[in-house]
Design a protein around this motif. Structure first.
Motif, mmCIF file in Angstrom:
data_model
loop_
_atom_site.group_PDB
_atom_site.id
_atom_site.type_symbol
_atom_site.label_atom_id
_atom_site.label_comp_id
_atom_site.label_asym_id
_atom_site.label_seq_id
_atom_site.Cartn_x
_atom_site.Cartn_y
_atom_site.Cartn_z
ATOM 1 N N ARG A 65 0.962 -1.234 -0.130
ATOM 2 C CA ARG A 65 0.144 -0.154 0.122
ATOM 3 C C ARG A 65 0.925 1.320 -0.146
ATOM 4 N N SER A 67 1.562 5.377 0.300
ATOM 5 C CA SER A 67 1.447 6.548 1.745
ATOM 6 C C SER A 67 0.226 6.980 1.659
ATOM 7 N N LYS A 68 -0.310 7.736 2.522
ATOM 8 C CA LYS A 68 -1.685 8.550 2.594
ATOM 9 C C LYS A 68 -1.473 9.894 1.751
ATOM 10 N N ASP A 69 -0.450 10.055 1.194
ATOM 11 C CA ASP A 69 -0.529 11.464 0.286
ATOM 12 C C ASP A 69 -0.966 11.007 -1.050
ATOM 13 N N ARG A 86 7.610 -0.949 2.184
ATOM 14 C CA ARG A 86 6.798 -0.607 3.437
ATOM 15 C C ARG A 86 7.416 0.453 4.253
ATOM 16 N N ALA A 89 7.064 3.929 2.528
ATOM 17 C CA ALA A 89 5.736 4.339 2.560
ATOM 18 C C ALA A 89 5.355 4.749 4.336
ATOM 19 N N ASP A 90 5.896 3.836 5.289
ATOM 20 C CA ASP A 90 5.798 4.388 6.523
ATOM 21 C C ASP A 90 6.456 5.681 6.748
ATOM 22 N N ARG A 92 6.598 8.080 4.755
ATOM 23 C CA ARG A 92 6.056 9.197 4.171
ATOM 24 C C ARG A 92 4.835 9.634 5.066
ATOM 25 N N ARG A 93 4.264 8.368 5.487
ATOM 26 C CA ARG A 93 3.139 8.538 6.423
ATOM 27 C C ARG A 93 3.370 9.351 7.775
ATOM 28 N N GLY A 94 4.616 9.174 8.255
ATOM 29 C CA GLY A 94 4.966 9.999 9.535
ATOM 30 C C GLY A 94 5.105 8.745 10.495
ATOM 31 N N ARG A 97 0.531 3.962 10.912
ATOM 32 C CA ARG A 97 -0.059 2.683 9.970
ATOM 33 C C ARG A 97 -1.448 3.102 10.026
#
Length: 97
Positions: A65, A67-69, A86, A89-90, A92-94, A97
């Motif tokens: 999955r 990132s949330k951006d 992973r 992406a983690d 980038r999400r800060g 999860r």
């Protein structure tokens, strides 16, 4: 052998001048090592890192999955490639999860 110390000097009035302090060697900082290879090398498997818009390109690929951006999901090799994806992406999400 060490060099002989210079003779003391006098000024124009005949007074003794202070001796010059010997120069101390300057400590140089060591240069940081330069990597000879990229930190993360490109995966040689066809389809690794491709957007997950359809069927998996190679059996055994893992969908990671984004990132949330708004980053899309991608197909990666199981193991190292998927773990790097992973982690990226983690980050980038800060970290959440």
């Amino acid at each position: 052998m060490t060099a002989p110390a210079p003779a003391p000097a006098r000024d124009a009035e005949g007074k003794w001048l202070p001796r010059a302090e010997p120069k101390k060697p300057v400590a140089r900082k060591k240069a940081a090592p330069v990597p000879s290879a990229p930190v993360v090398e490109q995966c040689p498997v066809d389809g690794c890192g491709t957007p997950a818009t359809g069927r998996r390109p190679v059996p055994g690929m893992v969908r990671v999955r984004g990132s949330k951006d708004g980053a899309l999901e991608h197909w990666y090799c199981p193991g190292r490639c998927a773990a790097i994806a992973r982690a990226t992406a983690d980050l980038r999400r800060g970290g959440a999860r």
